[in-house]
Design an enzyme around this catalytic site. Structure first.
Site, PDB file in Angstrom:
ATOM      1  N   GLY A  22       8.342   2.631  42.338  1.00 23.74           N
ATOM      2  CA  GLY A  22       6.965   3.142  42.264  1.00 23.74           C
ATOM      3  C   GLY A  22       6.798   4.305  41.316  1.00 23.74           C
ATOM      4  NE  ARG A  25      -1.014   3.717  41.155  1.00 21.90           N
ATOM      5  CZ  ARG A  25      -1.093   3.711  42.468  1.00 21.90           C
ATOM      6  NH1 ARG A  25      -1.513   4.789  43.113  1.00 21.90           N
ATOM      7  NH2 ARG A  25      -0.764   2.642  43.171  1.00 21.90           N
ATOM      8  CG  ASN A  70       4.364  -7.061  45.235  1.00 17.57           C
ATOM      9  OD1 ASN A  70       4.442  -6.219  46.141  1.00 17.57           O
ATOM     10  ND2 ASN A  70       3.282  -7.788  45.018  1.00 17.57           N
ATOM     11  CE1 TYR A 163       3.469   4.825  54.775  1.00 13.13           C
ATOM     12  CE2 TYR A 163       3.059   6.558  56.399  1.00 13.13           C
ATOM     13  CZ  TYR A 163       3.401   6.174  55.109  1.00 13.13           C
ATOM     14  OH  TYR A 163       3.689   7.136  54.174  1.00 13.13           O
ATOM     15  CE  LYS A 167       6.914   5.774  54.130  1.00 11.49           C
ATOM     16  NZ  LYS A 167       7.594   5.737  52.833  1.00 11.49           N
TER      17      LYS A 167
HETATM   18  N1  LIG Z   1       0.892  11.155  49.698  1.00 12.97           N
HETATM   19  C1  LIG Z   1       1.267  11.648  50.861  1.00 12.97           C
HETATM   20  O1  LIG Z   1       0.596  12.522  51.470  1.00 12.97           O
HETATM   21  C2  LIG Z   1       2.554  11.183  51.500  1.00 12.97           C
HETATM   22  C3  LIG Z   1       2.965  11.811  52.684  1.00 12.97           C
HETATM   23  C4  LIG Z   1       4.171  11.416  53.262  1.00 12.97           C
HETATM   24  C5  LIG Z   1       4.927  10.431  52.665  1.00 12.97           C
HETATM   25  N2  LIG Z   1       4.488   9.831  51.528  1.00 12.97           N
HETATM   26  C6  LIG Z   1       5.357   8.823  50.910  1.00 12.97           C
HETATM   27  O2  LIG Z   1       5.668   9.259  49.605  1.00 12.97           O
HETATM   28  C7  LIG Z   1       5.907   8.122  48.772  1.00 12.97           C
HETATM   29  C8  LIG Z   1       5.077   8.237  47.504  1.00 12.97           C
HETATM   30  O3  LIG Z   1       3.714   8.276  47.876  1.00 12.97           O
HETATM   31  P1  LIG Z   1       2.553   8.535  46.820  1.00 12.97           P
HETATM   32  O4  LIG Z   1       1.481   9.231  47.584  1.00 12.97           O
HETATM   33  O5  LIG Z   1       3.093   9.152  45.590  1.00 12.97           O
HETATM   34  O6  LIG Z   1       2.061   7.041  46.538  1.00 12.97           O
HETATM   35  P2  LIG Z   1       1.055   6.478  45.463  1.00 12.97           P
HETATM   36  O7  LIG Z   1       0.409   7.590  44.708  1.00 12.97           O
HETATM   37  O8  LIG Z   1       0.173   5.528  46.197  1.00 12.97           O
HETATM   38  O9  LIG Z   1       2.043   5.695  44.442  1.00 12.97           O
HETATM   39  C9  LIG Z   1       2.727   4.621  44.899  1.00 12.97           C
HETATM   40  C10 LIG Z   1       3.586   4.017  43.778  1.00 12.97           C
HETATM   41  O10 LIG Z   1       4.196   2.863  44.310  1.00 12.97           O
HETATM   42  C11 LIG Z   1       3.744   1.709  43.581  1.00 12.97           C
HETATM   43  N3  LIG Z   1       3.462   0.657  44.534  1.00 12.97           N
HETATM   44  C12 LIG Z   1       2.544   0.657  45.536  1.00 12.97           C
HETATM   45  N4  LIG Z   1       2.567  -0.520  46.173  1.00 12.97           N
HETATM   46  C13 LIG Z   1       3.530  -1.267  45.567  1.00 12.97           C
HETATM   47  C14 LIG Z   1       4.025  -2.576  45.769  1.00 12.97           C
HETATM   48  N5  LIG Z   1       3.524  -3.365  46.739  1.00 12.97           N
HETATM   49  N6  LIG Z   1       5.003  -3.027  44.982  1.00 12.97           N
HETATM   50  C15 LIG Z   1       5.510  -2.258  43.979  1.00 12.97           C
HETATM   51  N7  LIG Z   1       5.076  -1.006  43.745  1.00 12.97           N
HETATM   52  C16 LIG Z   1       4.100  -0.525  44.524  1.00 12.97           C
HETATM   53  C17 LIG Z   1       2.485   2.137  42.860  1.00 12.97           C
HETATM   54  O11 LIG Z   1       2.264   1.383  41.671  1.00 12.97           O
HETATM   55  P3  LIG Z   1       1.324   0.060  41.644  1.00 12.97           P
HETATM   56  O12 LIG Z   1       0.138   0.352  42.494  1.00 12.97           O
HETATM   57  O13 LIG Z   1       0.999  -0.142  40.197  1.00 12.97           O
HETATM   58  O14 LIG Z   1       2.145  -1.053  42.185  1.00 12.97           O
HETATM   59  C18 LIG Z   1       2.810   3.580  42.544  1.00 12.97           C
HETATM   60  O15 LIG Z   1       3.634   3.652  41.410  1.00 12.97           O
HETATM   61  C19 LIG Z   1       5.581   6.892  49.632  1.00 12.97           C
HETATM   62  O16 LIG Z   1       6.780   6.353  50.172  1.00 12.97           O
HETATM   63  C20 LIG Z   1       4.732   7.468  50.757  1.00 12.97           C
HETATM   64  O17 LIG Z   1       4.829   6.674  51.921  1.00 12.97           O
HETATM   65  C21 LIG Z   1       3.327  10.177  50.916  1.00 12.97           C
END
Ligand SMILES: NC(=O)c1ccc[n+]([C@@H]2O[C@H](COP(=O)([O-])OP(=O)(O)OC[C@H]3O[C@@H](n4cnc5c(N)ncnc54)[C@H](OP(=O)(O)O)[C@@H]3O)[C@@H](O)[C@H]2O)c1
Length: 255
Positions: A22, A25, A70, A163, A167
């Site tokens: 991922g 972004r 994916n 989710y 996790k």
């Molecule tokens: N944001 C928060 O507050 C938060 C808090 C706790 C934990 N987390 C964890 O931190 C991690 C990063 O989160 P983030 O907020 O940076 O996420 P994000 O901004 O939604 O980015 C997700 C990335 O994963 C890719 N992705 C999403 N679905 C996918 C799929 N089905 N197959 C392949 N690639 C996929 C997206 O690219 P495409 O859409 O182009 O596929 C993107 O590059 C995640 O594991 C999330 O659970 C986030």
């Protein structure tokens, strides 16, 4: 740490190889940028290509690799890892960063949605870890895996049961895998972020943001760069005796 090359350090520009899921972004993109700046070669995937991927491929033609994959199709994880091996010839680090959040009360969530959340957030990260750890073990110098979990794994929140279950599974997986891979000099840890700004949290209402801030001892949401700093610490020589642990980065909201 017995390897002659300090882990995480640029052993020579573009030597060690990181796989980041991922990387187009959010947290994954920041990790890609930081690792490239620190001298790693980086392979990443997302479902689609975007401007960041195109520009990074142009600016780092030798050190950056992207391919579509994916999380919903775990077989593509194995194929992607093989493509990174073919391109760079080694794998030293996996950061399982990509995740998929879907908020809905459990009783109204369709079973196929539950299954896909577990596949995206647990089965595919495990599949990536399997393929990358095998590549690391073949390399003979060890390696590292960092799984990105969530505070949803350690505290209950309404609307995120599937989710959260996935996790929490990732944290349990981290501990047992660390026991198996420690003898191969492969460290396995997870980071457990609280809320930080990204596309994933863009739909959190201002009321909920204020509530999160009020409940957070440090009085604010996190910044993705702070989560990157924690990953950089875990893969650094300063963390060379840390494995099987989950590091919470949440401003204290779960303390
Ligand atoms: N944001 C928060 O507050 C938060 C808090 C706790 C934990 N987390 C964890 O931190 C991690 C990063 O989160 P983030 O907020 O940076 O996420 P994000 O901004 O939604 O980015 C997700 C990335 O994963 C890719 N992705 C999403 N679905 C996918 C799929 N089905 N197959 C392949 N690639 C996929 C997206 O690219 P495409 O859409 O182009 O596929 C993107 O590059 C995640 O594991 C999330 O659970 C986030």
């Amino acid at each position: 740490m017995t390897a002659s090359v300090p882990e995480g350090a640029p052993a020579g520009r573009h030597d060690k190889v990181a796989v980041v899921s991922g990387g187009s972004r959010g947290l994954g993109r920041l990790l890609v940028e930081r690792l490239l700046a620190d001298g790693w070669r980086v392979g990443t995937f997302s479902r689609g290509v975007n401007e960041f991927i195109t520009k990074t491929a142009e600016s780092h033609p030798e050190a950056f690799f992207w391919e579509a994959a994916n999380l919903g199709d775990p077989d593509t994880m194995t194929g992607f890892t093989r493509a990174v091996q073919n391109r760079f010839g080694r794998t030293d680090l996996l950061v399982n960063s990509a995740g998929v959040l879907h908020q809905e009360l459990f009783l109204t969530t369709r079973p196929d949605r539950i299954r896909s959340l577990v596949t995206d957030n647990l089965i595919s990260p495990m599949t990536l870890a399997h393929a990358c750890a095998r590549a690391m073990s073949r390399g003979g110098v060890g390696g590292q895996i960092v799984n990105v979990s969530s505070i949803n794994a350690i505290r209950g929140y309404r609307g995120v049961s599937a989710y959260a279950g996935a996790k929490a599974g990732l944290d349990g997986f981290t501990r047992s895998l660390a026991r198996e891979l420690g003898p191969l000099n492969i460290r396995v840890n997870s980071i457990v972020p609280g809320f930080f700004d990204s596309d994933m949290t863009s739909e959190v209402t201002s009321t909920n943001r204020d509530r999160i801030k009020r409940r957070t001892p440090l009085g604010r949401l996190g910044d993705a760069a702070e989560v990157v700093d924690a990953v950089v610490f875990l893969i650094s020589p300063q963390a060379s005796f840390i494995t099987g642990q989950s590091l919470v980065i949440d401003g204290g909201i779960t303390c």
